[in-house]
Design an enzyme around this catalytic site. Structure first.
Site, PDB file in Angstrom:
ATOM      1  N   ASN A 101       0.859  -1.190   0.000  1.00 29.24           N
ATOM      2  CA  ASN A 101       0.000   0.000   0.000  1.00 29.24           C
ATOM      3  C   ASN A 101       0.896   1.240   0.000  1.00 29.24           C
ATOM      4  O   ASN A 101       1.532   1.546   0.993  1.00 29.24           O
ATOM      5  CB  ASN A 101      -0.879  -0.030   1.261  1.00 29.24           C
ATOM      6  CG  ASN A 101      -1.700   1.236   1.410  1.00 29.24           C
ATOM      7  OD1 ASN A 101      -1.869   1.995   0.449  1.00 29.24           O
ATOM      8  ND2 ASN A 101      -2.209   1.467   2.614  1.00 29.24           N
ATOM      9  N   TRP A 102       0.914   1.928  -1.122  1.00 28.67           N
ATOM     10  CA  TRP A 102       1.819   3.092  -1.261  1.00 28.67           C
ATOM     11  C   TRP A 102       1.243   4.360  -0.648  1.00 28.67           C
ATOM     12  O   TRP A 102       1.889   5.390  -0.647  1.00 28.67           O
ATOM     13  CB  TRP A 102       2.136   3.336  -2.742  1.00 28.67           C
ATOM     14  CG  TRP A 102       2.886   2.240  -3.415  1.00 28.67           C
ATOM     15  CD1 TRP A 102       3.294   1.055  -2.875  1.00 28.67           C
ATOM     16  CD2 TRP A 102       3.318   2.210  -4.782  1.00 28.67           C
ATOM     17  NE1 TRP A 102       3.956   0.295  -3.801  1.00 28.67           N
ATOM     18  CE2 TRP A 102       3.982   0.992  -4.989  1.00 28.67           C
ATOM     19  CE3 TRP A 102       3.196   3.096  -5.850  1.00 28.67           C
ATOM     20  CZ2 TRP A 102       4.532   0.625  -6.216  1.00 28.67           C
ATOM     21  CZ3 TRP A 102       3.740   2.750  -7.075  1.00 28.67           C
ATOM     22  CH2 TRP A 102       4.400   1.531  -7.249  1.00 28.67           C
ATOM     23  N   LYS A 103       0.008   4.300  -0.205  1.00 23.91           N
ATOM     24  CA  LYS A 103      -0.667   5.472   0.382  1.00 23.91           C
ATOM     25  C   LYS A 103      -0.506   6.692  -0.535  1.00 23.91           C
ATOM     26  O   LYS A 103      -0.488   6.549  -1.754  1.00 23.91           O
ATOM     27  CB  LYS A 103      -0.125   5.738   1.789  1.00 23.91           C
ATOM     28  CG  LYS A 103      -0.082   4.479   2.653  1.00 23.91           C
ATOM     29  CD  LYS A 103       0.108   4.745   4.106  1.00 23.91           C
ATOM     30  CE  LYS A 103       0.345   3.450   4.833  1.00 23.91           C
ATOM     31  NZ  LYS A 103       0.015   3.493   6.224  1.00 23.91           N
ATOM     32  N   HIS A 113      -9.675   0.831   4.724  1.00 22.38           N
ATOM     33  CA  HIS A 113      -8.391   1.026   5.407  1.00 22.38           C
ATOM     34  C   HIS A 113      -8.621   1.937   6.615  1.00 22.38           C
ATOM     35  O   HIS A 113      -9.425   2.868   6.565  1.00 22.38           O
ATOM     36  CB  HIS A 113      -7.369   1.653   4.446  1.00 22.38           C
ATOM     37  CG  HIS A 113      -5.980   1.629   4.998  1.00 22.38           C
ATOM     38  ND1 HIS A 113      -5.539   2.557   5.913  1.00 22.38           N
ATOM     39  CD2 HIS A 113      -4.949   0.775   4.797  1.00 22.38           C
ATOM     40  CE1 HIS A 113      -4.283   2.277   6.241  1.00 22.38           C
ATOM     41  NE2 HIS A 113      -3.896   1.197   5.578  1.00 22.38           N
ATOM     42  N   GLU A 116      -6.983   4.322   7.820  1.00 22.52           N
ATOM     43  CA  GLU A 116      -6.769   5.759   7.586  1.00 22.52           C
ATOM     44  C   GLU A 116      -8.007   6.383   6.954  1.00 22.52           C
ATOM     45  O   GLU A 116      -8.361   7.522   7.244  1.00 22.52           O
ATOM     46  CB  GLU A 116      -5.510   5.966   6.714  1.00 22.52           C
ATOM     47  CG  GLU A 116      -4.246   5.727   7.535  1.00 22.52           C
ATOM     48  CD  GLU A 116      -3.037   5.290   6.741  1.00 22.52           C
ATOM     49  OE1 GLU A 116      -3.039   5.395   5.507  1.00 22.52           O
ATOM     50  OE2 GLU A 116      -2.072   4.832   7.378  1.00 22.52           O
ATOM     51  N   GLU A 133      -5.603  -5.527  10.388  1.00 19.55           N
ATOM     52  CA  GLU A 133      -4.621  -4.467  10.609  1.00 19.55           C
ATOM     53  C   GLU A 133      -4.917  -3.768  11.936  1.00 19.55           C
ATOM     54  O   GLU A 133      -5.743  -2.831  11.990  1.00 19.55           O
ATOM     55  CB  GLU A 133      -4.687  -3.441   9.478  1.00 19.55           C
ATOM     56  CG  GLU A 133      -4.350  -4.009   8.121  1.00 19.55           C
ATOM     57  CD  GLU A 133      -3.713  -2.935   7.234  1.00 19.55           C
ATOM     58  OE1 GLU A 133      -2.593  -3.148   6.785  1.00 19.55           O
ATOM     59  OE2 GLU A 133      -4.342  -1.896   7.027  1.00 19.55           O
ATOM     60  N   GLY A 169       1.968   2.007  10.798  1.00 23.77           N
ATOM     61  CA  GLY A 169       2.856   3.163  10.680  1.00 23.77           C
ATOM     62  C   GLY A 169       3.519   3.567  11.980  1.00 23.77           C
ATOM     63  O   GLY A 169       4.099   4.642  12.084  1.00 23.77           O
ATOM     64  N   SER A 180       3.117  -2.448  10.315  1.00 21.67           N
ATOM     65  CA  SER A 180       4.573  -2.418  10.482  1.00 21.67           C
ATOM     66  C   SER A 180       5.247  -3.745  10.121  1.00 21.67           C
ATOM     67  O   SER A 180       6.174  -4.180  10.813  1.00 21.67           O
ATOM     68  CB  SER A 180       4.947  -1.989  11.906  1.00 21.67           C
ATOM     69  OG  SER A 180       4.471  -0.685  12.153  1.00 21.67           O
TER      70      SER A 180
HETATM   71  C1  PEP Z   1      -0.883  -0.096   5.810  1.00 18.30           C
HETATM   72  O1  PEP Z   1      -0.789   0.972   5.241  1.00 18.30           O
HETATM   73  O2  PEP Z   1      -1.857  -0.815   5.584  1.00 18.30           O
HETATM   74  C2  PEP Z   1       0.174  -0.498   6.748  1.00 18.30           C
HETATM   75  C3  PEP Z   1       0.062  -1.650   7.337  1.00 18.30           C
HETATM   76  O3  PEP Z   1       1.223   0.387   6.937  1.00 18.30           O
HETATM   77  P1  PEP Z   1       2.613   0.062   7.694  1.00 18.30           P
HETATM   78  O4  PEP Z   1       3.158  -1.215   7.137  1.00 18.30           O
HETATM   79  O5  PEP Z   1       3.483   1.246   7.388  1.00 18.30           O
HETATM   80  O6  PEP Z   1       2.297  -0.069   9.155  1.00 18.30           O
END
Ligand code: PEP
Length: 262
Positions: free
Chosen positions: A13-15, A99, A101, A171, A177, A217
């Site tokens: 996931n490049w956000k 997600h 976010e 998640e 993050g 992470s």
């Molecule tokens: C994500 O964006 O879904 C995610 C898990 O980010 P990260 O790996 O940076 O925690």
């Protein structure tokens, strides 16, 4: 036909990162290392602006491409939004829904995620449905209750033929993050619970085949121990997906872990 979890699925996931030139560099970096790697499904999820170039670059390679969000309606006066038919038209295979976010910053609710999920499935896109608890919910021993409610509300109205096409991503919000990761045991407990809820509501075949990713992470040095857990079928990777080296290392660790547990 249900999807298969016989090989690990690793999604990056490049956000809201990566201009088009940066996206092209990243994909070239992944492809140069990953092309000969068998035994995994690899997906990148660029921002909308880079989708077209990434899809062109990934054509005729094993790399799959998806989007990070979609609007539930097919078209209309929804300034700034992108619909399922548009994602299908550009050549996306996957799309992320729910997600954390989007839930925290843009007001996505379980009911709204359910509409997006249905919209994605109606376009034959493969939705990656994100669910997970906050730190307070975990500390209050409410993790499983929260996960169950998210699953029930996000999947409302779908039968097993539809749920067979959904990819699940556990998640924990406190791990996204932050550099904090759920331990393999903590993640496995929730993944097994998700599979049990799927079995109870949609049958054993759907549950046995369900792809349940872990996200939060994930890094090269923790991916092996996470992916070795019985019910962890892959990873949704944020930060570590932005560099070819760390992303490819995670894919290799996932393949190794999968071999070991089979
Ligand atoms: C994500 O964006 O879904 C995610 C898990 O980010 P990260 O790996 O940076 O925690």
């Amino acid at each position: 036909m249900p999807l298969s979890n016989k090989i690990p699925l690793i999604a990056g996931n490049w956000k809201m990162f990566m201009t088009i030139p940066e996206a092209i560099d990243l994909v070239n970096g992944i492809l140069s290392e990953h092309l000969n790697l068998q035994g995994s499904e690899v997906v990148v999820l660029p921002p909308f602006t880079a989708l077209r170039d990434v899809i062109k670059l990934a054509a005729d390679t094993p790399l799959q491409v998806g989007a990070q969000n979609l609007h539930p309606e097919d078209k209309g006066a929804f300034t700034g939004e992108v619909s399922g038919p548009m994602l299908r038209d550009i050549g996306c295979t996957y799309v992320v829904v729910g997600h954390s976010e989007r839930r925290q910053l843009f007001g996505d609710t379980n009911a709204g995620v359910n509409r997006k999920l249905q919209a994605a499935l109606s376009q034959s896109l493969l939705p990656i449905l994100c669910i997970g608890e906050t730190k307070d919910e975990r500390e209050g021993n409410r993790t499983l209750e929260v996960i169950q409610k998210q699953l029930e509300e996000c999947l409302a109205g779908l039968d097993s033929s539809k749920v067979n096409r959904v990819i699940f991503a556990y998640e924990p919000i406190w791990a996204i993050g932050t550099g904090l990761t759920a331990s393999p045991e903590q993640a496995q407990e929730v993944h097994a619970f998700i599979r049990r809820i799927i079995a109870e509501n949609y049958g054993n075949t759907t549950a046995a085949c369900a792809i349940i990713l872990y996200g939060g992470s994930v890094k090269p040095d923790n991916s092996f121990s996470l992916l070795k857990e019985k019910d962890i079928n892959g990873a949704l990777v944020g930060g570590a997906a932005l560099k070819p080296d760390s992303f490819v290392e995670i894919i290799k660790e996932a393949i190794k872990a999968y071999k070991e547990k089979q």
